[in-house]
Design an enzyme around this catalytic site. Sequence first.
Site, mmCIF file in Angstrom:
data_model
loop_
_atom_site.group_PDB
_atom_site.id
_atom_site.type_symbol
_atom_site.label_atom_id
_atom_site.label_comp_id
_atom_site.label_asym_id
_atom_site.label_seq_id
_atom_site.Cartn_x
_atom_site.Cartn_y
_atom_site.Cartn_z
ATOM 1 N N ARG A 194 -2.330 -3.784 1.726
ATOM 2 C CA ARG A 194 -2.262 -2.805 2.792
ATOM 3 C C ARG A 194 -3.601 -2.589 3.477
ATOM 4 N NH1 ARG A 194 0.319 -4.295 -1.105
ATOM 5 N NH2 ARG A 194 -0.832 -2.877 -2.460
ATOM 6 N N CYS A 253 2.458 4.660 -2.792
ATOM 7 C CA CYS A 253 1.282 3.996 -2.243
ATOM 8 C C CYS A 253 0.835 4.808 -1.038
ATOM 9 C CB CYS A 253 1.593 2.559 -1.830
ATOM 10 S SG CYS A 253 0.254 1.768 -0.897
ATOM 11 N N THR A 312 -1.802 4.276 1.058
ATOM 12 C CA THR A 312 -2.233 3.490 2.212
ATOM 13 C C THR A 312 -1.058 3.067 3.076
ATOM 14 O OG1 THR A 312 -4.024 2.616 0.815
ATOM 15 C CG2 THR A 312 -3.662 1.542 2.935
ATOM 16 N N THR A 325 -8.520 4.262 -0.497
ATOM 17 C CA THR A 325 -8.976 2.937 -0.074
ATOM 18 C C THR A 325 -9.583 3.020 1.325
ATOM 19 O OG1 THR A 325 -6.856 2.381 0.949
ATOM 20 C CG2 THR A 325 -7.138 1.793 -1.384
ATOM 21 N N LYS A 358 -6.797 -2.271 -10.574
ATOM 22 C CA LYS A 358 -5.880 -3.351 -10.183
ATOM 23 C C LYS A 358 -6.013 -4.578 -11.082
ATOM 24 C CE LYS A 358 -4.846 -2.298 -5.328
ATOM 25 N NZ LYS A 358 -3.375 -2.281 -5.452
ATOM 26 N N CYS A 369 -4.895 7.640 -3.709
ATOM 27 C CA CYS A 369 -4.600 6.242 -4.022
ATOM 28 C C CYS A 369 -3.906 6.227 -5.369
ATOM 29 C CB CYS A 369 -5.875 5.410 -4.063
ATOM 30 S SG CYS A 369 -5.597 3.705 -4.604
#
Length: 233
Positions: A49, A84, A86, A128, A168, A197
């Site tokens: 994203r 999510c 983003t 992010t 991640k 996030c």
Amino acid sequence: MKKKLGVIGGMGPEATSYFFEELVAHTKAQKDQDHIDTIILNHATLPDRTHAILTGNVEELLEAFIQDAKLLEELGVANIAIPCNTSHFLYDATQKEVSIPIIHMVKETVRYALDQFENVQKIGILATNGTIQSGVYRKECEDLGVEAVVPSRKNQEEVMSLIYDDIKKGRPGDPLKFQKAYEDLMEAGSDVVILACTELSVFKKNHSIEKNCLDAMDILVKESIVRSDATYQ
């Protein structure tokens, strides 16, 4: 009768797994049948994203989002949750393609921050680069009369490293990276700091955080339960 919930997930998979764990944990239930029927699309191969936002190449991602939303609609869900932050820059374009509501995690989180904390003037955003550049949190804050604050460039790099280099990749996350960015936001006058996030939600699972931190994932879980006509606990 409870309503069926749809989830567009995979961003990342661990964050989606954590969302479902929290959904189950916070649904008041005495037996299996008290829980919410949930259809999760763990669409891990969705384009990144943040990369899509920073490069302007959003068409592939948007098309996939719309296809996922339509599939969930065809499967009979009543609401869609997207764990999510983003991706919510695609919210309006996706929502107009389906008739069922998509829960707006960003909007609900900012509203909750103003409801639960007193005299909020500034809200710090840990997110992010894509979320920050898209302005999704800034817009919701401005609409409700407060200011969104983001870390300095140096400390934003710490946030991105925590998300991409640690969480991640399956690591627990470096608390020092989090603390540097948090203290930066506090020095800038933030009254509340939003974990904006879902990888930071996973970080929170393994580390203690300050009391004035609000996790957007927690708000999405609560909204998902309430809108499914189940009881939040």
